[in-house]
Design an enzyme around this catalytic site. Structure first.
Site, mmCIF file in Angstrom:
data_model
loop_
_atom_site.group_PDB
_atom_site.id
_atom_site.type_symbol
_atom_site.label_atom_id
_atom_site.label_comp_id
_atom_site.label_asym_id
_atom_site.label_seq_id
_atom_site.Cartn_x
_atom_site.Cartn_y
_atom_site.Cartn_z
ATOM 1 N N LYS A 177 0.849 -1.185 0.000
ATOM 2 C CA LYS A 177 0.000 0.000 0.000
ATOM 3 C C LYS A 177 0.885 1.235 0.000
ATOM 4 O O LYS A 177 1.478 1.597 1.019
ATOM 5 C CB LYS A 177 -0.929 0.057 1.216
ATOM 6 C CG LYS A 177 -2.027 1.129 1.045
ATOM 7 C CD LYS A 177 -2.484 1.732 2.342
ATOM 8 C CE LYS A 177 -1.661 2.917 2.776
ATOM 9 N NZ LYS A 177 -1.791 4.124 1.902
ATOM 10 N N GLU A 180 -1.399 7.335 -0.437
ATOM 11 C CA GLU A 180 -2.443 7.768 -1.367
ATOM 12 C C GLU A 180 -2.103 9.094 -2.030
ATOM 13 O O GLU A 180 -2.719 9.464 -3.046
ATOM 14 C CB GLU A 180 -3.786 7.894 -0.642
ATOM 15 C CG GLU A 180 -3.841 8.905 0.479
ATOM 16 C CD GLU A 180 -3.465 8.322 1.822
ATOM 17 O OE1 GLU A 180 -3.984 8.816 2.845
ATOM 18 O OE2 GLU A 180 -2.659 7.363 1.867
ATOM 19 N N GLY A 235 2.131 4.876 13.037
ATOM 20 C CA GLY A 235 2.893 3.674 13.370
ATOM 21 C C GLY A 235 2.396 2.985 14.628
ATOM 22 O O GLY A 235 2.340 1.752 14.690
ATOM 23 N N GLU A 252 9.453 2.113 10.858
ATOM 24 C CA GLU A 252 10.396 3.227 10.752
ATOM 25 C C GLU A 252 9.565 4.485 10.834
ATOM 26 O O GLU A 252 8.788 4.792 9.933
ATOM 27 C CB GLU A 252 11.185 3.158 9.442
ATOM 28 C CG GLU A 252 12.493 3.945 9.497
ATOM 29 C CD GLU A 252 12.387 5.367 9.003
ATOM 30 O OE1 GLU A 252 11.796 6.198 9.742
ATOM 31 O OE2 GLU A 252 12.879 5.637 7.902
ATOM 32 N N CYS A 291 12.982 11.746 6.459
ATOM 33 C CA CYS A 291 12.926 11.237 7.833
ATOM 34 C C CYS A 291 14.216 11.499 8.588
ATOM 35 O O CYS A 291 14.212 11.681 9.807
ATOM 36 C CB CYS A 291 12.586 9.751 7.835
ATOM 37 S SG CYS A 291 13.765 8.721 6.941
ATOM 38 N N GLU A 388 8.595 16.316 14.919
ATOM 39 C CA GLU A 388 9.032 16.237 13.526
ATOM 40 C C GLU A 388 8.142 17.126 12.657
ATOM 41 O O GLU A 388 6.941 16.895 12.544
ATOM 42 C CB GLU A 388 8.981 14.785 13.044
ATOM 43 C CG GLU A 388 9.605 14.573 11.689
ATOM 44 C CD GLU A 388 9.613 13.103 11.283
ATOM 45 O OE1 GLU A 388 10.598 12.669 10.669
ATOM 46 O OE2 GLU A 388 8.625 12.404 11.579
#
Length: 494
Positions: A177, A180, A235, A252, A291, A388
């Site tokens: 996946k 999107e 996550g 991750e 990241c 982040e």
């Protein structure tokens, strides 16, 4: 395959069961770039069923490693053939420069070749000395089974390859996946796997949103492993959903990465220029949507004013624009939502006392652009330092001693990557050894090697990608104990 048939199940392309579609927008001008199928639970279940059948009754798990490796190498060759097409797709879809897109394709091909070489170079298992010639004992590695691979929007092709290549090398089947927001290059990659000769049902793709597609994959009882790259909030949801079926999980989840600059790195003009240049690259590559972006500059107090002034001057000169323009150095953010998120972090930082040294605004014109931003006078209490941002925002903190530099660099819930700049090799190794981050660069930033593990400490995730550990994520370990001279035990009298 038409634009609306971007779901790949059991070797065939199809539209969503519901007929739903999604427009993919060009972040450089917000126009429609493509239309893709918007999959749902029914599509996801069909893809898992196809992957399950291909694993339980198909040929791929039993295919000799030499043949699996040959397919990975054929895929790498096809990636090289289509480098310009895929690089352009990556640039248009994700907003990065065309050269970044081309480099991504090269790195994807390298990953496929690396895992091909790795599995071919292995032996037939680890022989274990049982202490008697009457026993043959060996530890072997087998594929996990059906893998759910969920990838992010910032490096769609690269992140897919870090999962697909080891999953296939180990003999698994999978359902992928992509984000999107940026699915187009991933759709093309699945097509290349089919062209390379991968059996039907081994590689399955569902284009659609995290909820319900990603959520269903994480919870599906017929999925044996879920590998997710993305944000911390998503996550943790994946991990909770996977718990009921006790499937393997690899995560991750990004980072808040320190870039520590000691004054001795700036003792020469060349050293100063290099450290400033690399700080720009660390923070603003792909508009900070990385990241491992070095979004926390931690610079020694004695050189901080000069360093930050030059950094801000150069940041103001970064050329923004469509990534396919050869003069452009930095593209747009991926979406309106991502730009608004970035603006929110900058506004909160200024309200908390940060000093704006460059950027901090939208440029005129269409698209989701935001000027590279340097925020001075920052401290750990600020949201922009703790969380982040995933945008072109660099915060500046200062230190006086080595111990203080290490403490600041480790003062984060994350632990993905970090760097230290110094002309003292001993200090470089000493500080690198004390940093609690999965990758530490000394006098560099951003390079990675497919043969070296990638992943983080703390809330940056669990598990590793790339390297031998990246292959091990997609395997189960089995001990086979063979008694060559069986005889009665006589434990019970009978």
């Amino acid at each position: 395959m038409s634009e609306q048939t971007t779901i790949h199940i059991g070797g065939s392309w199809r539209s969503a069961v519901s007929g739903a579609t999604r427009e993919i927008l060009d972040p450089a001008d917000a126009t429609v770039l493509a239309v893709v199928a918007e999959g749902g639970v029914a599509d996801t279940d069909a893809a898992v069923s196809a992957a399950r059948a291909a694993f339980d009754g198909g040929e791929w798990p039993q295919t000799p490693v030499q043949e699996r490796a040959a397919l990975l190498r054929r895929t790498a060759d096809l990636l090289h053939r289509d480098r310009e097409i895929l690089g352009l797709l990556e640039s248009r879809d994700a907003g990065k420069t065309l050269e970044e897109g081309r480099v991504d394709v090269d790195c994807v091909a390298d990953a496929f070749r690396y895992f091909a070489d790795l599995v071919v170079g292995e032996g037939g298992g680890r022989v274990v000395d049982a202490g008697t010639p009457d026993v043959h004992s060996v530890v072997v590695h087998e594929p996990v089974g059906v893998c759910a691979l969920i990838t992010p929007w910032n490096y769609p092709l690269l992140q897919a390859s870090w999962k697909i290549a080891p999953a296939l090398a180990a003999g698994n089947t999978f359902v992928l996946k992509p984000s999107e927001i940026t699915p187009l290059s991933t759709v093309a990659l699945i097509g290349l796997l089919a062209e390379a000769g991968l059996p039907a049902g081994v590689a399955n793709l569902v284009t659609g949103p995290g909820d319900p597609v990603g959520a269903r994959l994480a919870a599906h009882p017929d999925v044996d492993l879920v590998s997710f790259t993305g944000g911390l909030t998503s996550g943790t949801k994946v991990m909770r959903a996977a718990a009921d079926s006790v499937k393997k999980v690899a995560l991750e989840l990004g980072g808040k990465n320190p870039n520590v600059v000691f004054a001795d790195a700036c003792n020469t003009e060349e050293g100063f220029d290099t450290a400033v240049d690399q700080a720009l690259n660390a923070a603003f590559m792909h508009s900070g949507q990385v990241c491992s972006a070095g979004s926390r500059l931690i610079v020694e107090e004695s050189v901080a004013e000069r360093f930050v002034a030059e950094l801000a001057r150069r940041a103001d000169r970064i050329r923004l624009g469509r990534g396919t323009d050869p003069d452009v150095e930095c593209g747009p953010l991926v979406s309106a939502a991502q730009r608004e998120r970035t603006e929110g972090y900058v506004a909160s930082a200024l309200a908390e006392g940060a000093v704006l040294r460059s950027g901090g605004r939208r440029p005129d014109g269409p698209g989701y652009f935001y000027r590279p931003t340097v925020l001075d006078g920052c401290h750990r209490g600020m949201r922009v330092v703790r969380e982040e941002v995933f945008g072109p925002v660099l915060t500046v903190e200062t230190f006086r001693t080595e111990a203080e530099a290490v403490a600041l660099a480790n003062d984060t819930e994350y632990g993905l990557a970090g760097a230290v700049w110094t002309s003292d090799p001993g200090r470089g190794r000493r500080v690198a050894g004390r940093l609690r981050h999965g990758t530490v660069w000394i006098n560099d930033f951003h390079p990675y090697l497919p043969q070296a593990e990638w992943g983080g400490f703390g809330k940056s995730g669990i598990g590793r990608e790339l390297g031998p550990s990246g292959l091990a994520e997609y395997r189960e370990t089995k001990h086979v104990y063979q008694n060559l001279a069986p005889r009665p035990v006589r434990w019970f009298a009978g």
